[in-house]
Design an enzyme around this catalytic site. Structure first.
Site: not given
Ligand code: COA
Length: 259
Positions: A138, A118
């Site tokens: 989402e 967005e």
């Molecule tokens: N909100 C809050 N924290 C987030 C985040 C988000 N949208 N996206 C990533 N993080 C945090 C993780 O919780 C993690 O925190 P920690 O180290 O304290 O546990 C850190 O960022 C690293 O993320 P991680 O998931 O370990 O990395 P990854 O390489 O394994 O995966 C993604 C990367 C992007 C695939 C995964 O983080 C993800 O799916 N994030 C959410 C994306 C999402 O749904 N966005 C829309 C939100 S409304």
């Protein structure tokens, strides 16, 4: 460095170019409430700088442009806070960026997900580094894309593409994004900022008034905003007219104007 109110939203100016960096690498540049407010403040500061001719927005590090809204932050909110603060203020910030006078270029240097997409959609141009993944996950979490992902994104990318991302959870690579019109150009990993600076130079070599007026008209045609551009452009025309000169002269000389 300009003060945006939150050190994780870094705004700097280099001559006519403004750069906004989302700097929260440990959370993949996910946005919490204070960062959203700081983004709005950054947009306001860029808008105020008449010498600024183009702006770039990117994320810190190589892994993520922005992984969306901070899941821990918004999931702790009451329904009232979610709607009236989180969503509403998110819209305010993203509207301010999309409606910036100056063209805005987003450098997608990693995950561009949910609120990150967005945010990218507020830009006039998107340059994606080749490792980038783009999507709108989402509904997989049981929430909707609430910072204009079902609105501005539909206008900018088309409803079917948004359906694929928001209803099916499809993720696209940078190259797929280029073919689908989600991004305008590709760059090798780590080279997005260089490509954006080059693009900004092209913009800055063009007439600033004409460029900014054209941006307002394109935004209006797209339905981004209509009333402000109309009055701004008409106001600009009227303020440079002979009519105004005569009207002001008549006022000062206490006589009826002769139009
Ligand atoms: N909100 C809050 N924290 C987030 C985040 C988000 N949208 N996206 C990533 N993080 C945090 C993780 O919780 C993690 O925190 P920690 O180290 O304290 O546990 C850190 O960022 C690293 O993320 P991680 O998931 O370990 O990395 P990854 O390489 O394994 O995966 C993604 C990367 C992007 C695939 C995964 O983080 C993800 O799916 N994030 C959410 C994306 C999402 O749904 N966005 C829309 C939100 S409304």
């Amino acid at each position: 460095m300009a003060d945006t109110g939150d050190s994780r939203i870094r705004l700097s100016f280099e001559g006519p170019l403004a750069t906004i960096v989302i700097a929260r690498q440990d959370k993949l540049n996910a946005l919490d409430y204070r960062m959203v407010l700081a983004l709005e403040q950054a947009a306001r500061l860029v808008e105020e700088q008449t010498a600024v001719r183009a702006a770039i927005i990117t994320g810190e590090g190589e892994k993520s442009f922005c992984a969306g809204g901070d899941i821990e932050a918004w999931s702790a909110l009451s329904p009232g806070e979610f709607g009236l603060a989180w969503v509403r203020h998110g819209h305010r910030a993203f509207d301010a960026l999309a409606r910036l006078r100056q063209p805005l270029i987003a450098v997608l240097n990693g995950h561009t997900l949910g609120g990150g997409l967005e945010l990218a959609a507020t830009a006039d141009f998107r340059i994606a580094e080749q490792h980038v993944k783009i999507g709108s996950p989402e509904t997989g979490l049981g929430i909707i894309p609430g910072w204009s992902g079902t609105q501005r994104s539909v206008n900018r990318f088309g409803p079917q593409l948004v359906r694929r991302m928001a209803l099916l959870g499809e993720l696209f690579t940078a190259e797929e994004g280029l073919g689908l019109g989600l991004v305008d150009a590709l760059a090798p990993r780590g080279r997005g900022m260089a490509a954006a600076t080059e693009m900004a130079q092209r913009i800055m070599h063009r007439g600033p008034l004409a460029t900014q007026s054209a941006k307002m008209l394109i935004n209006a045609a797209e339905g981004e905003e209509v009333h402000r551009p109309l009055e701004a452009l008409a106001g600009g025309l009227a303020s440079s007219s002979e009519e105004l000169k005569e009207g002001l002269a008549a006022f000062r000389q206490k006589r009826p104007p002769e139009f």
